[in-house]
Design a protein around this motif. Structure first.
Motif, PDB file in Angstrom:
ATOM      1  N   ARG A 103      -1.273  20.093 103.621  1.00  0.00           N
ATOM      2  CA  ARG A 103      -2.066  19.019 103.016  1.00  0.00           C
ATOM      3  C   ARG A 103      -2.673  18.075 104.045  1.00  0.00           C
ATOM      4  O   ARG A 103      -3.556  17.280 103.709  1.00  0.00           O
ATOM      5  N   PRO A 136      -7.291  18.839 104.594  1.00  0.00           N
ATOM      6  CA  PRO A 136      -7.867  18.879 103.235  1.00  0.00           C
ATOM      7  C   PRO A 136      -8.714  20.115 102.972  1.00  0.00           C
ATOM      8  O   PRO A 136      -8.756  20.626 101.854  1.00  0.00           O
ATOM      9  N   ASN A 137      -9.396  20.613 104.004  1.00  0.00           N
ATOM     10  CA  ASN A 137     -10.263  21.774 103.784  1.00  0.00           C
ATOM     11  C   ASN A 137      -9.479  23.069 103.623  1.00  0.00           C
ATOM     12  O   ASN A 137     -10.052  24.108 103.302  1.00  0.00           O
ATOM     13  N   GLU A 167      -9.088  24.242  96.213  1.00  0.00           N
ATOM     14  CA  GLU A 167      -9.785  23.339  95.312  1.00  0.00           C
ATOM     15  C   GLU A 167      -9.282  23.543  93.888  1.00  0.00           C
ATOM     16  O   GLU A 167      -9.196  24.670  93.419  1.00  0.00           O
ATOM     17  N   VAL A 217      -3.222  11.942  98.622  1.00  0.00           N
ATOM     18  CA  VAL A 217      -4.367  12.243  99.481  1.00  0.00           C
ATOM     19  C   VAL A 217      -3.929  12.156 100.932  1.00  0.00           C
ATOM     20  O   VAL A 217      -3.189  11.261 101.325  1.00  0.00           O
ATOM     21  N   SER A 218      -4.376  13.105 101.757  1.00  0.00           N
ATOM     22  CA  SER A 218      -3.979  13.138 103.159  1.00  0.00           C
ATOM     23  C   SER A 218      -4.525  11.928 103.900  1.00  0.00           C
ATOM     24  O   SER A 218      -5.681  11.528 103.719  1.00  0.00           O
ATOM     25  N   GLN A 244      -9.798  12.601 110.437  1.00  0.00           N
ATOM     26  CA  GLN A 244     -10.760  13.675 110.296  1.00  0.00           C
ATOM     27  C   GLN A 244     -10.917  14.394 111.634  1.00  0.00           C
ATOM     28  O   GLN A 244     -11.101  13.751 112.669  1.00  0.00           O
TER      29      GLN A 244
END
Length: 898
Positions: free
Chosen positions: A418, A421-422, A426, A438-439, A443
């Motif tokens: 996690r 995110p990519n 999905e 949420v991570s 980025q």
């Protein structure tokens, strides 16, 4: 930096301290005037427990305590003396004075405690004394020091000694050496100089119970003594800058503010005395300085008493250095983000319980004061620190180190995934999970992202191994996690090294839909085929292969991949094979046929009857090549398939013959007819009567003759060869081949010549002019003269032409008559021999019948030693010995079993 220790001044007194020893909460002082004093330090204060004013007239230069045995080893007046410290009222009761240690200036000890099978703990004590330029070894037994019969000659007088296991480290004024005493002759290994510039006193300390901490200039070098075992044939460590020393040691040299004067180890800290202070340092992390204690700059001695307790002494002053409670230290370290040291501090208190076995009850109290955490709580705390440290490393883009910490924290791999995110699947529309956090990871882009992927791959590979083991051994439900791991690895490989994608997919754990979407996104069609194949989605794979086969430039262009895929499917997917083999065969029949004829186990095991039905129904042109391969290459012995191949040959030959009659060029006729002839001649599997039913009577008569020959219809076969084909040579060969089974076959052969037919033997078939309507006397005489002994004249005379001159038959008749006479003589000879043999056997039988013997009540069986009853059955052997029938049967059974 943080406060790891608190310093407490214990006492100031007028005695001049010359040496110091400690254990538990007790400290023992040795003075210049030869006194021994013991103090007990606890939360209530300081209490003198023992005092011996007149122990020695000389200074007490060194002391070592063996708490488990309540022994104190004292070096005074260059000789070791041993005291009992177990009884307070004894005031260091004298036990032993080791006269063999006279001249000793320094000693070190090796103490080993072992538990027996009965649970008793035995302590083995060994002592190494430096006596001038020599090391002499002793052991403690029955309250005295006995010699180990081992000594080592030295190059100089030692200034420092340390003994660990098989190795004794010696510090001279200018260098360090290690002696391996595990072999019969101690072996010397040079280490390095004490200083690169000036002469300094050596300093050696035992680190973590099995490592050597050695001072060089401003550095503390950690040396593993196990590398100096004699079997390793180790060489000396490079001299010069301490960086050269790191080559043999797992830990880098530890830098101090000034050269070490004294050092003790209090796990996880190295506490050293430097010029103007006492420094506390850690072996982990970049900033190793933990605490500096300048108020103790005047200390001369440092001694480790117990976990978290150190005593320091000046000439006439004594301090107790106590470690701050672990939770307080940990909180400070976490605030400073010194996670490694926080872990070391927490782990240190889960150390060896044996350290407590030789401590007093007050030591346990001290231990509890340092930390009251339970073992489970400590494990959870350590795990949380590893997590914090890993996230900090990840934020700082130290991805490889972060993954190692995640591994140590035994984190759920999905929690690590996690952070990317990519890589997280999905959610389907309408199924978003709001409980998933949420991570908060930074980025990542370009090079950082690739490095992060590489570190994640290594982490997930280890996690995958664990899950596979759990799935195999415990049958736990970890398959879903394994699916997540493999799907994430797939995405990482696509970003870093796509050559690893195919091997991963063959492990068959990736999530189908997510992997399918990812592979399509990256246009990895070949790998998508592997995914479908491993997931059993063969129809989807074959449809995709069919689509890609015609696309110019596609990696799957052409038919080869489809053919290989179909060949690997096997019998369970036969309808699917037939469905998708159709378009391949239509485009290229020869390549398509390889689906059913390649030398693969899966292909060879396909049901041949169903494959043949498929070819007969849709691809008749491939029947012959398929059956030829099956029969020739795979040695198929099925009668039906042999019959079908013969039928296919026959139909093709008949068609070509009709074309030839029309004047067309048919070059393929000759080789095809040769195949038919060879098949009929060589195959022993086909059914001749069944094949004959479909064979024409007005053509292919040579082939028909082969079939009739299999049915043993010799008259018809010879009639075809002689009367239709006029092939005497073939007829003779046929007769010779079948003579052993039918002795009259040559008579049949000559009759077919002597009795020429007046009408064709088959409708529409012309007779050969050489043998109809007149008898071919030349051929007839040649056969009679050649095979005279095989042709009975009585059987053929009535069919000979009436006008044939007898002198032409002279040669034949001479051979035939001689053969008849020979046969008669042979018969007469055999009758005489048989009659003589019968007479001989009759005489032998009469001789055997004339043999007699007497059996009375005194006769005894040689086997059982019993007499023969009046009506018992018995057996007489050829040597005249008589035994009971039961004894004979027993002997026969025993012989049969051997």
């Amino acid at each position: 930096m943080h406060q790891a220790y608190n310093v407490h001044s214990i006492l100031k007194q007028g005695v001049q301290i010359e040496s110091i020893a400690a254990y538990g909460n007790h400290v023992i002082l040795g003075t210049r005037s030869g006194q021994l004093i013991m103090y007990s330090v606890d939360e209530r204060g300081v209490d003198m427990r023992m005092f011996n004013k007149n122990f020695s007239r000389k200074p007490i230069t060194q002391m070592e305590v063996i708490a488990a045995e309540n022994l104190l080893f004292v070096l005074t007046d260059n000789m070791i003396q041993v005291c009992d410290i177990g009884r307070l009222e004894s005031n260091f009761a004298f036990l032993h004075s080791a006269s063999d240690t006279k001249g000793c200036t320094l000693f070190t000890m090796d103490v080993d405690s072992q538990k027996s099978t009965t649970g008793e703990v035995a302590t083995f004590i060994r002592v190494c004394c430096a006596i001038r330029r020599r090391l002499v070894f002793f052991f403690w037994k029955k309250d005295q020091l006995d010699s180990l019969q081992l000594s080592i000659e030295l190059n100089d007088v030692p200034k420092s000694l340390c003994w660990v296991g098989h190795a004794v480290c010696v510090g001279y004024k200018d260098e360090y050496v290690v002696y391996d005493i595990s072999c019969n002759t101690p072996k010397k290994h040079d280490l390095f100089l004490t200083s690169s510039s000036v002469s300094r006193d050596p300093c050696i300390c035992l680190i973590r119970n099995n490592m050597l901490g050695i001072s060089k200039d401003k550095y503390l070098v950690i040396v593993d003594p196990s590398q100096y075992k004699s079997k390793d044939n180790a060489t000396s460590v490079d001299e010069g800058h301490p960086g050269g020393m790191e080559s043999k040691n797992s830990l880098p040299p530890l830098l101090w503010t000034s050269p070490l004067l004294d050092l003790v180890w209090d796990d996880p800290f190295a506490v050293g005395r430097v010029n103007n202070a006492i420094e506390v340092r850690s072996l982990v992390g970049k900033d190793t300085l933990v605490q500096s204690i300048p108020e103790l700059e005047k200390t001369r001695f440092l001694v480790h008493a117990d976990k978290g307790t150190i005593f320091a002494a000046a000439t006439s002053e004594l301090w107790c250095i106590r470690q701050v409670e672990i939770p307080i230290q940990r909180q400070q370290l976490l605030q400073q983000k010194k996670f490694q040291l926080a872990i070391e501090v927490t782990v240190s208190l889960t150390g060896n319980p044996a350290l407590l076995s030789c401590s007093s009850f007050l030591t346990l109290l001290v231990f509890q004061q340092i930390s009251d955490e339970a073992a489970e709580d400590k494990a959870q705390t350590i795990r949380q620190i590893h997590m914090l440290y890993a996230k900090e490393l990840f934020t700082n883009k130290e991805f490889a180190a972060a993954m190692k910490e995640f591994e140590k924290a035994a984190i759920d791999p999905y929690d690590v995934i996690r952070l990317f995110p990519n890589l997280v699947p999905e959610p389907k529309p309408g199924t978003e999970d709001t409980t998933v956090p949420v991570s908060t990871a930074p980025q990542l882009e370009d090079g950082d992202l690739e490095n992060a992927y590489l570190a994640l791959i290594e982490f997930l590979a280890l996690a995958r191994q664990r899950e596979v083991v759990k799935l195999r051994d415990t049958k736990s439900s970890s398959k879903s996690l394994l699916e997540i791991i493999d799907t994430t690895l797939l995405k990482c490989y696509l970003q870093t090294n796509d050559s690893l994608v195919a091997p991963l997919l063959r492990l068959n754990q990736c999530h189908l839909e997510e992997s399918e979407k990812t592979l399509k996104k990256h246009n990895k069609i070949s790998e998508l085929i592997i995914l479908y194949q491993m997931k059993g989605k063969h129809k989807e794979a074959l449809k995709l292969l069919q689509e890609q086969a015609g696309i110019e430039g596609s990696v799957l262009q052409g038919r080869k991949r489809t053919i290989r895929y179909l060949q690997e499917l096997g019998t369970d997917h036969l309808p699917l094979i037939f469905e998708f083999a159709d378009w391949v065969i239509n485009e290229h029949p020869e390549e398509g046929l390889s689906i059913f004829t390649d030398e693969l186990i899966e292909v060879e095991s396909l049901p041949r009857a169903k494959v043949l039905d498929f070819l007969i129904t849709k691809h008749k042109s491939l029947i012959i090549p398929y059956l030829e391969h099956v029969i020739t290459e795979w040695s198929d012995t099925n009668t039906l398939r042999h019959n079908v191949l013969i039928k296919q040959y026959r139909e093709q030959v008949q068609r070509l013959l009709l074309q030839q009659e029309k004047g067309e060029e048919v070059p393929e006729l000759k080789p095809l007819r040769a195949k038919l002839y060879k098949m009929l001649k060589d195959s022993n599997v086909y059914s001749p009567d069944r094949v004959l039913e479909e064979f024409p009577t007005n053509m292919l008569l040579e082939e028909r003759a082969l079939i009739l020959g299999r049915l043993k219809k010799h008259e018809k076969v010879l009639a075809i060869y002689i009367q239709v084909l006029g092939d005497v040579a073939e007829a003779r060969a046929y007769a010779e081949a079948n003579y052993e089974h039918d002795k009259t076959i040559f008579q049949t052969l000559v009759k077919s010549i002597m009795l020429p037919p007046t009408e064709p033997i088959y409708e529409g078939v012309a007779l050969h002019p050489d043998f109809s309507p007149e008898v071919n006397r030349e051929v007839l005489l040649e056969l009679l003269n050649t095979y005279a002994i095989k042709i009975d004249p009585i059987e053929i005379f009535e069919f000979l032409p009436d006008d044939m001159p007898m002198h032409l038959l002279e040669k034949y008749m001479g051979k035939a008559v001689r053969q008849k006479l020979a046969d008669k003589h042979h018969m007469q000879m055999m009758c005489g021999l048989l009659e003589a043999e019968a007479n001989r056997l009759e005489a032998a039988l009469q001789a055997k019948r004339a043999i007699s013997f007497e059996l009375n009540e005194n006769s005894v069986c040689p086997e059982c030693k019993k007499r023969f009853p009046s009506q018992s059955a018995f057996v007489r052997y050829p040597n005249g010995q008589i035994v009971h029938l039961s004894c004979h049967d027993r002997i026969a059974r025993a012989a049969a079993q051997q």
